[in-house]
Design a protein around this motif. Structure first.
Motif, short mmCIF file in Angstrom:
data_model
loop_
_atom_site.label_atom_id
_atom_site.label_comp_id
_atom_site.label_asym_id
_atom_site.label_seq_id
_atom_site.Cartn_x
_atom_site.Cartn_y
_atom_site.Cartn_z
N ILE A 77 33.68 45.33 50.79
CA ILE A 77 33.51 45.27 49.13
C ILE A 77 34.36 44.33 48.63
CG2 ILE A 77 33.73 46.49 46.99
CD1 ILE A 77 31.40 47.89 48.70
N VAL A 78 33.81 43.32 47.98
CA VAL A 78 34.67 42.26 47.39
C VAL A 78 34.58 42.50 45.74
CG1 VAL A 78 34.92 39.76 47.01
CG2 VAL A 78 34.20 40.94 49.13
N PHE A 102 26.54 41.98 42.99
CA PHE A 102 26.39 43.15 42.17
C PHE A 102 27.24 42.97 40.80
CE2 PHE A 102 24.77 47.64 42.77
CZ PHE A 102 24.87 48.13 41.36
N SER A 103 26.47 42.80 39.78
CA SER A 103 26.86 42.76 38.32
C SER A 103 27.08 44.23 37.81
CB SER A 103 25.97 41.74 37.44
OG SER A 103 26.47 42.04 36.40
N VAL A 148 38.37 46.40 51.53
CA VAL A 148 38.01 46.03 50.15
C VAL A 148 38.96 44.90 49.75
CG1 VAL A 148 38.48 46.89 47.75
CG2 VAL A 148 37.49 48.65 49.52
N VAL A 149 38.32 43.94 49.36
CA VAL A 149 39.32 42.63 48.76
C VAL A 149 39.18 42.89 47.23
CG1 VAL A 149 39.52 40.28 48.68
CG2 VAL A 149 38.82 41.48 50.89
N VAL A 150 40.29 42.69 46.56
CA VAL A 150 40.27 42.34 45.03
C VAL A 150 40.62 41.11 44.74
CG1 VAL A 150 41.51 43.45 42.95
CG2 VAL A 150 40.63 44.95 44.57
N VAL A 208 29.29 43.77 49.93
CA VAL A 208 28.66 43.64 48.38
C VAL A 208 29.76 43.08 47.72
CG1 VAL A 208 28.30 45.22 46.45
CG2 VAL A 208 27.39 45.60 48.62
N THR A 209 29.46 41.96 46.75
CA THR A 209 30.50 41.42 45.99
C THR A 209 30.19 41.96 44.57
OG1 THR A 209 30.43 39.41 47.30
CG2 THR A 209 31.17 39.33 44.87
N VAL A 210 31.05 42.70 44.11
CA VAL A 210 30.90 43.23 42.75
C VAL A 210 31.80 42.58 41.96
CG1 VAL A 210 31.68 45.22 41.27
CG2 VAL A 210 30.86 45.66 43.63
#
Length: 897
Positions: free
Chosen positions: A165-166, A327-328, A195-197, A289-291
């Motif tokens: 998850i980005v 993903f917006s 997870v990358v923030v 998934v890039t949120v």
């Protein structure tokens, strides 16, 4: 309707775009209970701190209950006739573009639909825009450039199925806590999930990440351009997907390569080693998934950021597949529903295009409208400029507070003050925007509303009433329809209720569609009131059963993701890669300037018209603040808890200093929530220039140049009051609701008549007993007023920070104070021997304070789970878990010294 007294009502939370299901009911006495709906597929029973406290926001204190004209109560007929007459007259004399509507993601879809229909199809102007312009417009523009339509490809289930998850520009732990908890639960089951923030600040979300990339403001385009080039260099592209389903890849890759490695490092401010680590992780993990959220959208380059992210997913074919896609996540409960009905100035209803003459003719034919807007209307920033220069002469604002939320907010306020006719529909009697209304119309609030909302994963849910409409409040759709009828459009706006509006909305989505458009809920075009009342959450598309062979409708039942097999909504059905060029460097060269970032905090919402009514939500962060790195604080002579003047060329505000290493050097952060209703001078919108993205019109709310200076406070104060004060004569003040009254922080540039100040704040009865303490040598003054056995008010003043436990002092308003020792403890500002002080609130869901957590840690609770088992802290929405972990770590460090 009668107040429910039996089974809870299934409704939907009115806060962020997660769209959580809620079970709510009110007993015969009006006492409201709220809990998460375990059957709702967005949250499965979880609620965040704000959702958990919804019951505290439904009271009628402060409500606008009757129509008003020029400040006097008026009958509905008089108010509606005046609005319709002034709008009709203005259109007749000055043309359709001389009037405008400014609406909100707080409206239900049915409200939005009727307002859009009136403006674009019957008044004949597209001058209707929404506060979603401030929130999601760049996502809309990016989707339309890449996909041909405003389509969110994935679902929430992808967050649980992804291996990486980005999170880009998204403090998910605080702004979308239920999604954050879904990811956290998935990681517990699959520890290999990463997870990358990507965020300039080290937020609470970053604390749980495997990698935090502290990107510079607006460095995202360079970061993802570098990723695209890296994917090509490493052979990590999906050549077959690119060939079959996209166009423009070569130009996009050439533009990405033009950045160069050193330029990427300079623009992002990220160490090359960390860039490489992120790029490798993305390249080697198929299910990504890039949120992204406001940190991406609220930028002068927001649309380019969105497309830079989408480019990487298209290039790897990681879109529309389980656990893969961009993903917006939306910031408002019905930002998506507003987009579906064309609630923005450059859109038509049902995802049709205002610039397409075939679409305009289709919508006009369906509505049987006398006219249809033939050009885009004014987007939010330009709309208020047009109010200021007189082009817009009549403005109707619904369910939003632009005097606080817009950039260049003082100019927005001045524009409303000069506008010939302003209408405000709202739930509260006192807002900073409502002050400038010629007509104020009382709207239904959450708990009273009846309609639908659409969440970030395209899921449509019912928002059902469980409280009666108070006073003469009415639904927004009813108010708009009544004005439309009085303007001469009776037959087109004769709706019996929200079910009829939803059915029309659904029918338009399917009208001349046959798979050509993404938004299609034609399966509900014939819905009746009973079916509407029983409607369960569903995701679109939901087309009517028909003989079609389109790619989308040929999918297996239940698979509502888009684009895994192509089928985009461009003329050739292929996605568009967007070639994104580097923009001019905007990092300030002036050594005294800092980059101002704005955003949300955990427990408040927008301009606090709802959360400001909740005592527990107001305790976590009770006053406006500026986060500043210790190096910058020292450079500017600012200490922790000082009052700070934050200024830009457009204005200045006063806020409390929060010195923290979570903030990157060279940057500061100020939250958006405080208004003139809650603080002396903290409307952060006054600082922000009205710069916008050229494609979306979205304001750049997260990148302003600012300076900070210490406000020369000579005295500081803190007060707890049973009753809200009418006025607060202080240079700095901040007001927050507490369990039995109000708490106030104060600062003064010089001496005052302290006894007179206390009398004015207390407004006590003649029978009240007042205790007074003065210590001139130490510079301390304290006053406490008791009425009967109860504390009515207390005021503490000092030359430096007031050394009183805020949480303990607040609790004394509800405590019994029968004797002198108890009353002297109030003056002393600390509990009597043996009494407890829970300390500053950490967990708002259960009201657990820092001292309680520290005591639990000292007693052997060395994990977040152990603290939760003992105190419940962190066991509901989980957004406080990072803070709990910090308390545990601090205790360990202290023990090791």
């Amino acid at each position: 309707m009668a107040i429910a007294d039996a089974s809870p009502v299934k409704t939907t939370c009115p806060y962020c775009g997660v769209g959580c299901g809620v079970l709510a009911k009110a007993d015969a006495g009006g006492v409201v209970e709220v809990r998460g709906d375990p059957d709702h597929p967005a949250n499965f029973g979880r609620l965040c701190s704000k959702g958990s406290a919804l019951a505290e926001t439904t009271g009628l204190d402060g409500r606008l209950l009757y129509p008003e004209i020029d400040g006097r109560r008026a009958p509905w007929d008089e108010a509606l006739d005046l609005v319709a007459g002034r709008f009709s007259e203005t259109v007749r004399i000055h043309g359709p573009d001389s009037v405008a509507l400014y609406v909100s993601g707080q409206l239900l879809t049915e409200d939005y639909y009727v307002a859009n229909k009136l403006m674009k199809g019957f008044i004949g102007s597209a001058n209707i825009d929404t506060n979603s312009r401030l929130c999601m417009a760049s996502s809309v523009a990016g989707h339309r450039r890449a996909f041909g339509a405003d389509t969110v490809p994935g679902t929430y289930a992808d967050l649980e199925q992804a291996d990486l998850i980005v999170l880009v520009g998204s403090n998910l732990a605080w702004c979308h806590p239920v999604l954050y908890q879904r990811i956290a639960a998935a990681r517990e089951k699959r520890p290999d999930m990463r997870v990358v923030v990507i965020d300039p600040r080290r937020t609470m979300t970053a604390d749980s990440a495997d990698l935090h990339l502290p990107v510079r403001a607006d460095g995202d385009v360079a970061l993802f351009a570098g990723l695209l080039a890296y994917l090509a260099d490493q052979g990590a592209l999906d050549a077959a997907y690119i060939e079959r389903h996209t166009t423009g890849f070569d130009a996009a890759l050439a533009a990405a390569r033009a950045f160069g490695r050193m330029e990427i490092a300079n623009r992002t401010g990220i160490r090359p080693a960390d860039l490489d680590r992120f790029y490798r992780l993305f390249a080697q993990t198929p299910k990504v998934v890039t949120v992204y959220s406001q940190g991406v959208n609220q930028s002068a380059a927001g649309t380019d950021k969105v497309n830079a992210i989408i480019n990487c997913h298209l290039a790897t074919g990681r879109i529309g597949k389980p656990g893969a896609g961009p993903f917006s996540v939306t910031g408002q409960p019905n930002a998506m529903g507003g987009r579906e009905v064309g609630g923005m100035a450059n859109m038509l209803a049902a995802h049709m295009e205002l610039g397409n003459p075939l679409h305009r003719e289709r919508v006009q034919r369906f509505w049987k409208a006398p006219a249809i807007a033939d050009k885009p209307g004014l987007k939010a920033v330009d709309l208020f400029r047009a109010v200021a220069d007189g082009r817009v002469k009549a403005l109707w604002i619904m369910a939003t507070n632009p005097v606080d939320s817009m950039p260049d907010a003082d100019q927005v306020r001045a524009a409303l003050a000069d506008c010939p006719f302003v209408v405000v529909s709202d739930v509260l009697a006192a807002t900073d925007t409502g002050h400038y209304a010629d007509v104020r119309l009382p709207a239904a609030a959450w708990g009273e509303k009846d309609g639908t909302v659409t969440n970030s994963e395209r899921r449509i849910s019912r928002q059902r009433p469980f409280l009666p409409l108070p006073g003469e409040a009415r639904p927004d759709w009813w108010i708009v329809a009544e004005v439309a009828r009085r303007m001469g459009f009776r037959s087109a706006f004769s709706y019996a209720g929200p079910a009829a509006i939803f059915a029309e909305h659904a029918a338009l989505s399917a009208y001349d569609n046959n798979g050509a458009r993404d938004f299609d809920i034609g399966a509900h075009a014939a819905i009746g009131t009973a079916e509407y009342d029983a409607l369960t959450p569903f995701q679109w598309p939901a087309p009517a059963a028909r003989e079609t062979k389109t790619a989308q409708q040929a999918k297996a039942p239940g698979d509502i993701r888009f684009f895994a097999g192509g089928g985009f909504f461009t003329p050739d059905r292929k996605a568009r890669f967007i070639a994104i060029a580097a923009q001019a460097e905007t990092w300030p060269q002036d050594a005294s300037a800092l980059i101002l970032n704005t955003g949300r905090v955990r427990d408040h919402w927008h301009t606090m018209t709802r959360t400001g009514k909740s005592p527990r939500l107001s305790q976590h962060l009770a006053e406006p603040f500026v986060e500043i790195h210790p190096h910058d604080a020292a450079r500017h002579g600012i200490g922790d808890a000082d009052i700070v003047r934050v200024a830009t060329p457009r204005g200045a505000i006063l806020v409390r200093a929060l010195v923290t290493r979570r903030q990157a050097p060279g940057s500061i952060f100020v939250p958006i929530h405080w208004t003139d209703q809650f603080a002396s001078n903290a409307r952060v919108g006054v600082l922000v220039a009205p710069a916008t993205d050229p494609h979306s019109g979205q304001p750049a709310l997260k990148h302003s140049r600012a300076t900070v200076t210490r406000f020369p406070a000579q005295w500081y104060g803190f007060a707890v009051l049973r009753h809200k004060p009418d006025g607060i004569p202080a240079d700095y003040w901040s007001l927050a609701r507490c369990e039995a009254g109000w708490r106030v922080e104060l600062a003064f540039a010089g001496d005052r008549d302290w006894a007179g100040l206390a009398r004015g704040l207390f407004a006590a009865s003649p029978e009240a007993e007042t205790l007074v303490y003065h210590d001139e040598a130490l510079g301390r003054h304290r006053f406490a007023c008791f009425e009967g056995r109860r504390l009515a008010a207390a005021l503490y003043l000092a030359r430096d920070a007031v050394a009183v436990s805020r949480s303990w002092a607040v609790e004394q308003l509800a405590a019994d104070c029968p004797d002198q020792p108890t009353r002297f403890s109030v003056i002393a500002g600390r509990p009597v021997a043996g009494a407890s002080d829970r300390g500053a609130t950490v967990c708002s869901c259960f009201g657990v304070g820092v001292n309680q957590i520290a005591a639990a840690v000292g007693a052997g609770c060395t994990t977040v789970a152990a603290v939760g088992e003992r105190l419940q802290a962190g066991t509901n929405c989980g957004s406080c878990r990072a803070e709990i972990r910090g308390i545990i770590d601090a205790h360990r460090l202290q023990a090791a010294e």
